[in-house]
Design a protein around this motif. Structure first.
Motif, short mmCIF file in Angstrom:
data_model
loop_
_atom_site.label_atom_id
_atom_site.label_comp_id
_atom_site.label_asym_id
_atom_site.label_seq_id
_atom_site.Cartn_x
_atom_site.Cartn_y
_atom_site.Cartn_z
N UNK A 181 -86.93 9.14 110.71
CA UNK A 181 -86.24 8.28 109.75
C UNK A 181 -86.77 6.86 109.88
N UNK A 228 -85.81 9.38 104.72
CA UNK A 228 -85.37 10.51 105.53
C UNK A 228 -86.29 11.70 105.33
N UNK A 229 -86.83 12.26 106.41
CA UNK A 229 -87.68 13.44 106.25
C UNK A 229 -86.91 14.57 105.57
N UNK A 230 -87.51 15.12 104.56
CA UNK A 230 -86.87 16.25 103.88
C UNK A 230 -85.93 15.83 102.77
N UNK A 231 -85.81 14.54 102.53
CA UNK A 231 -84.85 14.08 101.53
C UNK A 231 -85.49 12.93 100.76
#
Ligand code: HEM
Ligand code: CU
Ligand code: CU
Lengths: 420, 606
Positions: free
Chosen positions: A308, A323-326
């Protein structure tokens, strides 16, 4: 060494000196028959005076800091939304500073005024419902005002950006930022982290980038920087190779992981719609500095590659975590060009900045990007000078390590079969 | 229930034949099941941990004030590994910050503060012979000790301690490739915290059961001192929220070692593409702050309880609005469960959810305000005796105000956008939580030292300690507001990066950082007065009398010399609330709880 010695000596001497002082003090207390829990009127008065003195210096310190630095050490807000934020911040500050002064003053003043006096008994006053109601209701009303105003600003800050807003993506990784402009169509191309290769750091999704990622996953790269599945298998299957157990385990895990990723890539390729290519190819990727056009609304989206981070624009009063994945987003309209702001700040070397504001590793503090707000004409000229993703990516095709699959290894066709 | 039950309890344990029983050293001082000894064990451990955490903060403050300059002090403590040439390493800076925060929040202010005072005061103030379960209580302390040691050991391993901040947000804390402290250091952090949580649960359950079941005859809930109310609500908060942190930590452990994807999705780190997909780092944050916010009140409420007692006693006046005080404690306790999202306004959480958290968070300010005004009214027209404990309690009210009002700014999500994760937040929580709770703890130690050790602390040293501490601590944390408003992010190793884009801010931040560090060093040295006073007085302080502060609560009816079972004879019965100070109709300005009502006297029904 000598430093340690000195420190030690100072500490020992300090303790001994204190112990002696205490001895003397205890002796004199004993002589005067004074017990430790009896606070003399003199001590009481002294501490009461100190309370007032402390209050005085505390307030002086506060006022000095305010005069010297103001509450906006970072200057006036430089974005349209930021001005609203500042207005609200000012209002709230006025309220809380008043509360701060009144209550702290009462506290210290009471501590000073009502110290024990001979012959005066404390006033037995256990409760008063009216008073208590009063100081439940008054804060409640003030807070209601704060909440209503706050939510109004919050709603306007977080509502969707307009259709015309320029789309820019900020991609964060340890420890730098990359910007991606949506290009002519003002649509940011699709992406998927699995498409990341050295040539396609932002993992944009096009037919060619998919093929390239699949090829690299399988066969690695000719220059040896990427090890493909094929090479891994070959190494593992070669009876001549002997590995230490940790390495073996790591390689087997790698192989498993890459095989799974490959399968997902192949699926993705199968679902890919060629129409999306254009959306990605006209995007413009920009490192080093982020250029923005004054008085244009921006919709920024954020991605993180590893951990993050947080995109923090202190001067625009804007911030959003990445944010990783978001995919996260915010909107912002710069109000002053860098040049204008330099004038306002009376600092010819001033620059806007994008900082990382979420702990992200050793060089977290260096993770920043200079932001330049251009006038419309400067911005246009700058944008013209940039290459699109298409120009950059298709210019140099990547060579795979092995053109012909070795015996016994999986081919893309096999993988496709497995999936079906 | 009533007195009979307590008498029975007093005699049922095998170890409890107190009248004629010489104890061995081990069972008296080490594996003791006596609540007073356990409380003192907690206190000593906490003091030790507090000193360590304070030292860590001085180390990183030196780096912040004089970045990149060689320091003998740093090389003395960190050696060549972590401070080559006397300059702190970037990673170790983060490690120091992380362990400092963890120790202060969990080991000093959670374990230490409520561990010490809940243990010592609950049985004594409610009139019980001991905790409901002495054995679990002992277990709780030793698990606390074990977890403290594991946390400390993690400072000495090769890859360094956990480095992801005290909130250990994944993915940073999940991936050793992202930072070296996320290897073994983080594993030790998680193991230590898991043990800590177990310890805290055992402790809290014990406190709750004891308070509910072992009150002496006449000790109605509405006659409990506010300290006990605060410990009670604190324990309830702990029981309800710590398990959530445990699950957060367990999921993180699994992500780290079992290949699960609770918090991980779409990550490439250290050149390696992970195939974790579908997890969410936000899930961790929700779980963490579901504990994390109640946690800040777990830290604060005991301090408020202690100061209520101390302020009433030393104002020689009843606490104003006893029922409202209980009501506020309960309201704060309840609300603290529905505000956690204010730590996540800009994580990408749905903005509407953000609005809800704005609303609930600002509601908490109301009971907080009520408490402040009630303290003020208690002081009003009192007859104040400014003991060191009283000064610390007054200091607590001041810091609670000063830190509380900035909470209102932070709770306004629209404003939080601009100052989240800056030094403004650091200032806010150090003042409202750090200073208040530490002041409460000091106040408690000064006030109950005679009860704990049978001796008096030196008052003059206490005064010196208080004045240095309040000046030093405000000097440290007040300027931080301005650093934060200038936009300075927290957890930066070196603020001279500002020189590259904003020289005005650069000068301001560097100047203030020096001021802050100087005050920090002063405050740290000031703690020497306390440490000296504390250890000297344990052994050589003047002997205490039974009720030195002329206080009403039951602990002052026990003999100075400690004994199992607390009271030599029957447990006193309670006839009134604990705040009959300067009650009209009485000669003395205090009427202890075990004094029966005079004929025709009205009990205060507050
Ligand atoms: C009037 C009451 C309070 C309000 C409205 C309030 C509000 C807030 C808000 C909104 C934040 C998040 C700020 C951010 O991260 O940007 C925050 C942070 C914090 N508050 Fe408060 N607060 C209050 C009282 C307290 C009290 C009493 C304590 C502790 C005893 C406390 C401890 C903390 C801590 C530890 C953090 C920061 C945690 C971190 O990010 O590391 N607050 N507060
Ligand atoms: Cu970062
Ligand atoms: Cu909170």
């Amino acid at each position: 060494m000598s430093f340690k010695l000195i420190t030690l000596i100072v500490i020992v001497l300090g303790v001994v000196a204190l112990a002696q002082l205490i001895r003397v003090y205890e002796l004199s207390s004993k002589l005067r028959n004074r017990r430790e829990e009896d606070i003399t009127n003199r001590d009481n008065r002294l501490n009461a005076n100190l309370l007032m003195g402390f209050t005085f210096f505390f307030y002086i310190g506060f006022i000095w800091l305010m005069l010297k630095y103001g509450w906006t050490g970072r200057g006036d807000a430089a974005s349209v939304g930021g001005e609203e934020t500042d207005w609200l911040l000012n209002l709230n500050f006025v309220i809380i500073i008043i509360v701060f002064f009144i209550t702290n003053t009462l506290l210290f003043y009471f501590g000073y005024k009502y110290i024990r006096k001979p012959g005066v008994k404390a006033y037995y006053y256990p409760h008063n419902n009216k008073l208590e109601l009063l100081w439940t209701v008054v804060p409640a009303v003030v807070l209601a005002v704060i909440i209503i105003l706050g939510l109004k600003v919050w709603n306007s800050a977080t509502s969707d950006a307009s259709k015309e807003a320029i789309r820019v993506e900020l991609f964060s990784k340890q420890f730098d930022w990359t910007a991606r402009y949506a290009g002519e169509d003002n649509i940011l191309g699709h992406f998927d982290y699995k498409l990341t290769t050295q040539e396609n750091e932002l993992a944009l999704m096009t037919t060619e980038s998919l093929d390239s990622a699949i090829r690299q996953m399988e066969f690695g790269k000719a220059d040896g920087t990427v090890m493909g599945i094929q090479l891994l298998e070959e190494k593992l299957n070669n009876p001549k190779n002997i590995f230490i157990p940790e390495d073996l385990e790591k390689m087997e895990n790698d192989l498993d992981r890459k095989t799974r990723l490959l399968r997902l890539l192949v699926q993705m390729r199968a679902r890919h719609n060629k129409k999306w290519d254009a959306e990605a190819y006209d995007d413009i990727i920009q490192k080093d500095t982020l250029h923005l056009c004054v008085n244009k609304e921006y919709e920024m989206t954020f991605r993180a590659k590893d951990v993050i981070h947080s995109a923090y624009f202190p001067h625009f009063r804007a911030q959003m975590n990445t944010v990783p994945g978001l995919t996260t987003r915010l909107k912002m309209t710069p109000k002053y060009t860098t040049k204008q702001m330099r004038g306002k700040m009376k600092n010819p070397k001033f620059n806007y900045v994008l900082m990382c504001n979420k702990i992200c590793g050793s060089a977290h503090y260096k993770m920043k990007m200079i932001v330049v707000v251009d006038s419309p004409s400067e911005y246009k000229a700058w944008l013209k000078s940039k290459q699109t993703f298409k120009d950059v990516f298709l210019a140099k095709p990547v060579e795979a390590a092995a053109a012909t699959p070795l015996e016994g290894t999986v081919t893309p066709a096999d993988t496709a079969k497995i999936i079906k | 229930m009533g007195a009979l039950a307590h008498e029975a309890h007093g005699h049922h344990g095998a170890h409890d034949h107190h009248e004629h029983h010489e104890e061995g050293f081990v069972s008296k001082y080490i594996f003791s099941m006596d609540h007073k000894m356990i409380g003192k064990q907690y206190l000593l451990t906490a003091v030790f941990m507090g000193v360590v955490a304070m030292l860590l903060s001085i180390l990183f403050r030196i780096q912040l004030a004089w970045p990149g300059e060689s320091s003998d002090f740093l090389s003395m403590f960190l050696g060549e590994t972590w401070a080559p040439g006397g300059v702190l390493k970037e990673n170790m800076y983060l490690g120091l910050v992380t362990i400092h925060g963890t120790i202060m929040v969990f080991f000093l202010l959670t374990g230490g503060l409520s561990g010490t005072f809940s243990n010592i005061l609950i049985p004594l103030q409610i009139g019980a012979r001991d905790m409901a379960s002495g054995f679990l209580n002992m277990l709780s302390y030793w698990m606390f000790f074990l977890s403290s040691m594991i946390m400390l050991c993690s400072l000495f391993i090769e890859t360094g301690p956990a480095m992801a901040g005290w909130t250990i947000y994944p993915p940073l804390s999940a991936l050793p490739q992202a930072i070296e402290g996320s290897g073994l250091g983080m594993t030790m952090w998680l193991v230590s915290m898991a043990i800590f949580i177990a310890s805290s649960l055992l402790g809290s359950l014990n406190y709750i059961v004891t308070i509910l079941n072992l009150r002496t005859a006449g000790m109605k809930m509405t006659r409990l001192p506010l300290t006990v109310w605060a410990f009670f609500v604190t324990a309830v908060l702990g029981v309800l929220s710590f398990p959530v942190l445990l699950s957060a930590a367990l999921l993180l452990l699994m992500d780290r070692s079992a290949g699960t994807s609770f918090y991980l999705s779409d990550i490439i780190v250290g050149g390696e593409m992970l195939d974790n997909h579908g997890g969410s780092p936000l899930l961790y944050q929700h779980l963490f702050w579901f504990l994390g916010h109640p946690e800040v009140y777990i830290v604060l409420l005991p301090a408020l309880g202690l100061s209520s007692e101390i302020i009433a006693t030393n104002s020689r006046k009843p606490i104003f609005g006893y029922r409202a005080m209980i009501g506020s404690i309960l309201a704060i306790g309840f609300l603290s469960f529905i505000v956690w999202g204010h730590h996540m306004f800009i994580t990408g959480m749905n903005p509407f959810l953000g609005s809800v958290f704005v609303f609930t968070t600002l509601l908490i300010a109301i009971p907080s305000a009520v408490k402040v005004f009630n303290y003020l009214t208690t002081l009003w027209r009192g007859s104040l005796v400014l003991t060191p404990a009283m000064l610390f309690a007054i200091g607590l009210v001041s810091t609670f105000i000063t830190g509380g009002v900035t909470g209102i700014i932070l709770a306004d999500s629209a404003l939080d956008i601009a100052i989240h994760d800056t030094y403004f937040v650091v200032a806010h929580f150090h003042i409202v939580m750090g200073m208040s709770a530490v002041f409460g703890m000091f106040a408690g130690v000064y006030h109950w030292f005679p009860k704990m050790y049978g001796r008096m602390l030196n008052t003059r040293l206490g005064y010196a300690h208080f004045w240095i501490t309040i000046v030093g601590a405000y000097g440290v944390f007040f300027p931080m507001h301005f650093v934060g408003l200038a936009g300075a992010p927290r957890r930066y190793y070196d603020y001279s990066v500002y020189g590259e884009f904003d020289t005005n801010s650069y000068e301001m931040i560097m100047d203030l950082n020096v001021i802050v560090t100087v005050f920090a060093i002063i405050a740290a040295i000031g703690q020497g007065f306390f440490l000296f006073n504390f250890f000297y007085s344990i052994f050589r302080g003047p002997k205490a009398v039974q009720n030195p502060w002329k206080s009403n609560t039951l602990e002052w009816t026990t003999p100075v010399e400690h004994m199992h079972g607390n009271w030599p004879g029957a447990i006193p019965e309670v006839h009134r609330w604990p705040y009959d100070y300067s009650k009209p109709g009485y000669e003395e300005d205090f009427v202890p709880q075990d004094v029966p009502l005079k004929e025709g006297e009205e009990e205060e029904t507050h």
